[in-house]
Design a protein around this motif. Structure first.
Motif, mmCIF file in Angstrom:
data_model
loop_
_atom_site.group_PDB
_atom_site.id
_atom_site.type_symbol
_atom_site.label_atom_id
_atom_site.label_comp_id
_atom_site.label_asym_id
_atom_site.label_seq_id
_atom_site.Cartn_x
_atom_site.Cartn_y
_atom_site.Cartn_z
ATOM 1 N N ASP A 44 -31.353 12.493 -30.492
ATOM 2 C CA ASP A 44 -30.035 12.610 -29.874
ATOM 3 C C ASP A 44 -30.106 13.687 -28.795
ATOM 4 O O ASP A 44 -30.718 14.735 -28.998
ATOM 5 C CB ASP A 44 -28.974 13.086 -30.892
ATOM 6 C CG ASP A 44 -29.009 12.346 -32.201
ATOM 7 O OD1 ASP A 44 -28.134 11.495 -32.391
ATOM 8 O OD2 ASP A 44 -29.885 12.626 -33.033
ATOM 9 N N THR A 55 -21.710 14.128 -22.882
ATOM 10 C CA THR A 55 -22.295 12.817 -23.175
ATOM 11 C C THR A 55 -23.350 13.020 -24.255
ATOM 12 O O THR A 55 -23.938 14.095 -24.369
ATOM 13 C CB THR A 55 -22.970 12.176 -21.945
ATOM 14 O OG1 THR A 55 -23.979 13.063 -21.454
ATOM 15 C CG2 THR A 55 -21.959 11.867 -20.847
ATOM 16 N N THR A 57 -26.719 10.788 -25.681
ATOM 17 C CA THR A 57 -27.566 9.602 -25.543
ATOM 18 C C THR A 57 -28.505 9.543 -26.737
ATOM 19 O O THR A 57 -28.726 10.544 -27.424
ATOM 20 C CB THR A 57 -28.375 9.642 -24.235
ATOM 21 O OG1 THR A 57 -29.134 10.848 -24.198
ATOM 22 C CG2 THR A 57 -27.453 9.577 -23.021
ATOM 23 N N ASP A 58 -29.066 8.361 -26.962
ATOM 24 C CA ASP A 58 -29.958 8.122 -28.102
ATOM 25 C C ASP A 58 -29.303 8.570 -29.411
ATOM 26 O O ASP A 58 -29.905 9.266 -30.225
ATOM 27 C CB ASP A 58 -31.313 8.812 -27.912
ATOM 28 C CG ASP A 58 -32.114 8.172 -26.797
ATOM 29 O OD1 ASP A 58 -31.970 6.944 -26.599
ATOM 30 O OD2 ASP A 58 -32.867 8.881 -26.121
ATOM 31 N N ARG A 89 -25.494 3.495 -28.696
ATOM 32 C CA ARG A 89 -26.605 4.184 -28.040
ATOM 33 C C ARG A 89 -26.150 5.431 -27.311
ATOM 34 O O ARG A 89 -26.942 6.316 -27.045
ATOM 35 C CB ARG A 89 -27.312 3.234 -27.079
ATOM 36 C CG ARG A 89 -27.955 2.049 -27.818
ATOM 37 C CD ARG A 89 -28.722 1.127 -26.908
ATOM 38 N NE ARG A 89 -29.757 1.776 -26.119
ATOM 39 C CZ ARG A 89 -30.955 2.129 -26.565
ATOM 40 N NH1 ARG A 89 -31.256 1.929 -27.823
ATOM 41 N NH2 ARG A 89 -31.825 2.684 -25.772
ATOM 42 N N HIS A 90 -24.853 5.495 -26.967
ATOM 43 C CA HIS A 90 -24.346 6.688 -26.280
ATOM 44 C C HIS A 90 -22.863 6.870 -26.591
ATOM 45 O O HIS A 90 -22.188 5.954 -27.063
ATOM 46 C CB HIS A 90 -24.591 6.610 -24.775
ATOM 47 C CG HIS A 90 -24.005 5.399 -24.131
ATOM 48 N ND1 HIS A 90 -22.693 5.306 -23.746
ATOM 49 C CD2 HIS A 90 -24.556 4.205 -23.819
ATOM 50 C CE1 HIS A 90 -22.455 4.111 -23.226
ATOM 51 N NE2 HIS A 90 -23.585 3.415 -23.260
ATOM 52 N N GLU A 120 -20.200 4.036 -26.846
ATOM 53 C CA GLU A 120 -20.515 2.982 -25.882
ATOM 54 C C GLU A 120 -19.222 2.550 -25.209
ATOM 55 O O GLU A 120 -18.556 3.363 -24.608
ATOM 56 C CB GLU A 120 -21.292 1.837 -26.535
ATOM 57 C CG GLU A 120 -22.700 2.263 -26.857
ATOM 58 C CD GLU A 120 -23.617 1.132 -27.273
ATOM 59 O OE1 GLU A 120 -23.210 -0.032 -27.326
ATOM 60 O OE2 GLU A 120 -24.775 1.457 -27.548
#
Length: 160
Positions: A44, A55, A57-58, A89-90, A120
């Motif tokens: 992450d 934000t 991600t991962d 995913r985000h 997402e």
């Protein structure tokens, strides 16, 4: 009547002495202390920008389970029932620093509160309160719960 006034004065004096014994609290975490890129143990990546946006991600299943944590349910229950087990995913939202001033029994704690707006493309209204621990480059963001203690969720990412 006179005894009650004396008792109240004594209690007030003890409270004032106890409040003064701790000295000055350390300075509150500033936005500059926490802006930047933070890495989680499962890939992450949390980015806190200076304008107050974030934000991730991962995103990992364990992070989503922390965001959706409800002490009345086992971990993963809300992800399974409300999001059909999906792990986005985000995600994104707004962040802010919150200071818990503490009291006679608990020290002051600085927190970074993530107000999630999306997983997402799914709009959500979730909040994750991360406790700020450590100093300088050793700062970490984690969850602090009575039953499990402190769990680090993010550390500063190493410079690339």
């Amino acid at each position: 009547m006179r005894g009650r006034t004396g008792y109240a004065s004594l209690v007030l004096a003890l409270v004032l002495v106890a409040a003064g014994c701790g000295g000055e609290p350390p300075p509150t975490a500033a936005a500059a202390d926490v802006t930047g890129v933070w890495c989680g143990p499962e890939r992450d990546v949390l980015t806190l920008d200076a304008a107050g946006g974030f934000t991730v991600t991962d995103v990992s299943a364990s992070l989503i389970d922390e965001v959706l944590h409800d002490e009345d349910f086992v971990p993963g229950y809300r992800r399974e029932t409300e999001h059909a087990g999906a792990v986005p995913r985000h995600g994104a939202g707004r962040w802010r620093v919150f200071v818990d001033r503490g009291d006679m029994f608990q020290a002051r704690r600085d927190h970074v509160v993530l107000d999630w707006a999306t997983f997402e493309s799914i709009k959500v209204d979730e909040e994750l309160e991360l406790t700020l621990a450590g100093e300088g480059a050793g700062l970490v963001l984690g969850i602090e719960r009575v039953e499990s203690g402190f769990t680090t969720l993010f550390s500063r990412c190493p410079a690339a």
